[in-house]
Write a protein that holds these residues in place. Structure first.
Motif, mmCIF file in Angstrom:
data_model
loop_
_atom_site.group_PDB
_atom_site.id
_atom_site.type_symbol
_atom_site.label_atom_id
_atom_site.label_comp_id
_atom_site.label_asym_id
_atom_site.label_seq_id
_atom_site.Cartn_x
_atom_site.Cartn_y
_atom_site.Cartn_z
ATOM 1 N N CYS A 12 9.366 -52.840 8.857
ATOM 2 C CA CYS A 12 8.697 -51.524 8.861
ATOM 3 C C CYS A 12 7.611 -51.458 7.794
ATOM 4 C CB CYS A 12 9.710 -50.405 8.631
ATOM 5 S SG CYS A 12 10.825 -50.079 10.005
ATOM 6 N N GLN A 18 5.675 -46.790 3.445
ATOM 7 C CA GLN A 18 6.429 -45.648 3.958
ATOM 8 C C GLN A 18 7.363 -45.082 2.903
ATOM 9 O OE1 GLN A 18 8.126 -46.149 7.944
ATOM 10 N NE2 GLN A 18 7.013 -48.083 8.093
ATOM 11 N N GLU A 22 10.762 -41.619 6.128
ATOM 12 C CA GLU A 22 10.144 -42.269 7.290
ATOM 13 C C GLU A 22 10.951 -43.484 7.726
ATOM 14 O OE1 GLU A 22 5.461 -42.010 6.981
ATOM 15 O OE2 GLU A 22 6.362 -42.494 5.028
#
Length: 95
Positions: A12, A18, A22
């Motif tokens: 991710c 992030q 999130e």
């Protein structure tokens, strides 16, 4: 990196920096669990964080990822060299 959740977090963060929320929204685990995994990754030097208002935004640490890659390359090259040594050994006389 042996934990699948940590690999998912790294994947991710490879897309973009992030916040914990999130990451938790994208993964099937709670925010506290994400925070615990991020602490492990941060202690290993694979991620960094910065304050953004009341949130902390995490991103991959290029130096840490490069060091991990170097270690994996070294391990892989040693494994291949060992395999080559075994593969090149004579198997005995053939009739």
């Amino acid at each position: 990196m042996g934990d699948p959740t940590r690999r998912a977090i790294v994947a991710c963060l490879a897309e973009r920096p992030q916040a914990v929320g999130e990451l938790a929204d994208a993964l099937p685990i709670s925010r506290p669990a994400v925070s615990q995994h991020l602490k492990v990754l941060k202690d290993a030097g694979l991620v960094t964080d910065r304050a953004a208002g009341t949130r902390r935004v995490y991103r991959l640490n290029p130096a840490g990822v490069a060091a991990l890659r170097d270690q994996l390359d070294t391990f892989w090259n040693r494994a291949l060299d060992g395999y080559q040594d075994v593969a090149e050994q004579p198997t005995g006389e053939k009739s």
